[in-house]
Design an enzyme around this catalytic site. Sequence first.
Site, short mmCIF file in Angstrom:
data_model
loop_
_atom_site.label_atom_id
_atom_site.label_comp_id
_atom_site.label_asym_id
_atom_site.label_seq_id
_atom_site.Cartn_x
_atom_site.Cartn_y
_atom_site.Cartn_z
N GLU A 114 -32.99 -5.78 -50.00
CA GLU A 114 -33.08 -4.47 -50.66
C GLU A 114 -31.67 -3.97 -50.92
O GLU A 114 -30.73 -4.45 -50.28
CB GLU A 114 -33.77 -3.45 -49.74
CG GLU A 114 -35.23 -3.72 -49.52
CD GLU A 114 -35.77 -3.01 -48.29
OE1 GLU A 114 -35.02 -2.21 -47.69
OE2 GLU A 114 -36.91 -3.26 -47.93
N LYS A 116 -28.75 -1.13 -50.52
CA LYS A 116 -28.44 -0.12 -49.50
C LYS A 116 -28.14 1.18 -50.24
O LYS A 116 -27.12 1.31 -50.92
CB LYS A 116 -27.24 -0.57 -48.67
CG LYS A 116 -27.01 0.32 -47.47
CD LYS A 116 -26.04 -0.32 -46.49
CE LYS A 116 -26.01 0.40 -45.18
NZ LYS A 116 -25.59 1.79 -45.26
N ASP A 118 -27.15 4.97 -50.85
CA ASP A 118 -26.18 5.83 -50.20
C ASP A 118 -26.65 7.28 -50.25
O ASP A 118 -26.21 8.08 -51.07
CB ASP A 118 -24.82 5.68 -50.90
CG ASP A 118 -23.71 6.21 -50.03
OD1 ASP A 118 -23.96 6.49 -48.84
OD2 ASP A 118 -22.58 6.34 -50.53
N TYR A 226 -38.28 2.80 -47.52
CA TYR A 226 -38.11 1.36 -47.29
C TYR A 226 -38.57 0.86 -45.94
O TYR A 226 -38.33 -0.29 -45.60
CB TYR A 226 -36.66 0.94 -47.53
CG TYR A 226 -35.63 1.83 -46.83
CD1 TYR A 226 -35.55 1.86 -45.45
CD2 TYR A 226 -34.76 2.62 -47.58
CE1 TYR A 226 -34.63 2.67 -44.82
CE2 TYR A 226 -33.84 3.43 -46.95
CZ TYR A 226 -33.77 3.46 -45.57
OH TYR A 226 -32.87 4.26 -44.95
N LYS A 313 -21.84 -5.11 -47.59
CA LYS A 313 -21.32 -4.00 -48.38
C LYS A 313 -20.45 -4.51 -49.53
O LYS A 313 -19.58 -5.37 -49.30
CB LYS A 313 -20.47 -3.08 -47.49
CG LYS A 313 -21.26 -2.52 -46.32
CD LYS A 313 -21.67 -1.10 -46.55
CE LYS A 313 -20.76 -0.22 -45.79
NZ LYS A 313 -20.94 1.15 -45.83
N CYS A 406 -0.95 31.78 -52.12
CA CYS A 406 -1.13 31.14 -53.42
C CYS A 406 0.19 30.52 -53.87
O CYS A 406 1.22 31.19 -53.87
CB CYS A 406 -1.60 32.17 -54.44
SG CYS A 406 -1.72 31.49 -56.10
N CYS A 409 1.42 32.66 -57.11
CA CYS A 409 1.78 34.09 -57.12
C CYS A 409 2.07 34.65 -55.73
O CYS A 409 2.42 35.82 -55.60
CB CYS A 409 0.69 34.90 -57.81
SG CYS A 409 -0.81 35.02 -56.83
N CYS A 424 -7.52 32.39 -54.37
CA CYS A 424 -6.48 33.38 -54.51
C CYS A 424 -7.15 34.62 -55.10
O CYS A 424 -7.74 34.56 -56.18
CB CYS A 424 -5.39 32.88 -55.47
SG CYS A 424 -4.31 34.23 -56.00
N CYS A 430 -2.39 36.62 -61.19
CA CYS A 430 -1.97 35.25 -60.89
C CYS A 430 -1.96 34.44 -62.19
O CYS A 430 -3.01 34.24 -62.82
CB CYS A 430 -2.95 34.67 -59.87
SG CYS A 430 -2.59 32.97 -59.41
#
Length: 684
Positions: A114, A116, A118, A226, A313, A406, A409, A424, A430
Amino acid sequence: MPSPEVKNRIDELTDRLNRLNYLYYQESTSEVSDYEFDQMLKELESLEKEHPELKREDSPTQRVGGTITKTFNTVYHKYPMLSLGNTYSKEELSDFDQRVAKGLGSNDYEYFCELKFDGVAISLLYEDGILKQAVTRGDGEKGDDVTNNVKTIRSIPLKIAAKDYPPVFEVRGEVFMPKKVFEELNKSRAEAGEALLANPRNTTSGTLKMQDSSVVASRNLDCFLYSLLGENLEPKTHSDAIQLLEKLQFNVSQTYRKCKDIEEVFEYISEWDQKRHVLPVETDGVVLKVNNSDQQKELGFTAKSPRWAIAYKYKAEGAVTLLNGITYQVGRTGAITPVAELQPVLLAGTTVKRASLHNANEIERLDVRIGDYVAVEKGGEIIPKITGVILEKRADTKKLKYIDRCPECGTELERKEGEAVHYCPNFTGCPPQVRGRIEHFISRNAMDISNLGPNTIRGLYSKGLIKNIGDLYSLTFEDLNELKFEETDPVTGDTKVRSIKEKTARNIVDALEKSKSIPFDNVLFGLSIRYVGKTVAEKLVAHFKTIEQLQNASFDEIISVHEIGDRIAESVVNYFKDPENIQIVKKLKDAGLNFEVNSEDATEQNDTLAGKSFVISGVFETIDREDLKKLIKSLGGKVSSSVSGNTDFLVAGENMGPAKREKAEKNGVTILSEKEFNELINRK
Ligand code: IVH
């Protein structure tokens, strides 16, 4: 006492909707229109509301969510959820095969392969064919009860429709967010100026742990199953178990294959190396399992994982390079994104110089430090990511301290509780935020002024000709024509002088003029109110109709709009609290931009209660308070929380406080019972 017909109807609707749901989500077919489906669902919802005792455990109304889970209970797994040994090498896979052969003596065996997936592992418990519990893997021994959230996953049966099934069994699999759904979600987050989510797996994990299951429902998770577990089960091989899962209408990925030996396993592996990328879920390898259950038992387990299964993998394309520094980008909503500045390195055919580090949590998780050698990978995502630090190569590096001011600014950064991203807060002062907002304002989905590119914006901003979007419409041909400004190449850092040609200047002025007829929802979207993406802007405009109505709306009024939550409402209220924003809106309005829905749209709306102000109080028999508020608003009325001289009607439910009634009487407000209110709206 409900009549038998009611029970029959509830049963009929439940079965029919569950069946239609299966056909739609797993067989990609449909026997009815979306409209008919929604009508049936609505009918079932209202019958269940009237007769809660008849609501079935497998009711499809649970799919839309609505339950709140404050804390997820810990549940011990009946069978531990083990992990798999894994390898990246074909040699080690051959070694595994040798161990299996040795363990089984002279007996023949075969493998079941099968992919794998994720995602996030889940265990589903069924009793008498009903989904009773869904638990995350947790530490393998115990996990979190996320049943209400899992019930929103449309491909997971709430009840087994087939005739024969084991009385008690568990099914395990992987919950995931389809790649397309993830991309869409990030697209709308980008539109709303929110920080992007890192990947589908983490998003799935976060979504499963959300408190409000209706938000989970809106996230469109899916699940591949599964494995099947239980006492005295019929199937004697894994392939038979998979077949049974399919018969019981579980969503099984059609990517498996029975392989008679390790050579066939290798073929399967190379075949899926590329093909897997077209699947809806991210996959990072192949799981091979000895097919026969008795042989599985014979081989047994190590402390952590079975001896009869292993994961191979696929190698992500990766490289190791030096982290030279971290820069922090400030987005138009003030969201800070840390960016890894890398020693340039060749990866999957391109030179990589930068990688996103997402947020402070990610930096903390990786414990990445300037001067470290880091592993960089190009997975499914376009922007490469840092997957780890090569600790063996670590010199004398210092733990990284995230910035608290920041970088543009100098304002102190803020981070809301529970959020990963720093912001910020200097919204109006800014520079990258201001420039970013101007760029957003002129973008295609907002005002669509394509002649004004980001570079010109930078130039106009640096010359002081525009300080915010409010200044755009004061620009004249004379301001623009032959205007010279410096332009910096973002890659090389070289600067050159550019000037606006006469024709471009003319085009910009024309485009600005033309944009005055752009509809209100585009304009609202263009204002860059945090969390107000295109869809939210459309909803707000459809409800409030004019900028004044929206500007004067209270938090409560905003959240009463369908699908508008606390976060958005708070952000809208805050936006209009800032005098500078009010000034900008005024300037744009004076320039002639659309700040109300145009009259053609407006006449389509129902305005039975237009201009009338309501207060509602107490509990109602035929409608709940929230729905009543929405109903009043959909008819053009206004709902306030307290009675004043401006109130026209007080709708009085049961248990209304005497103080409200007194105040209403004092102010000459008409008090309506629920029945009278219904008459009022039906009469007109
Ligand atoms: S079988 C005892 N099959 O991988 C073995 N697992 O490292 C039970 N996974 O926690 C797992 N796809 O979340 C199996 N086709 C697949 C899988 C799979 C993904 C995940 C699962 C498990 C982890 C084990």
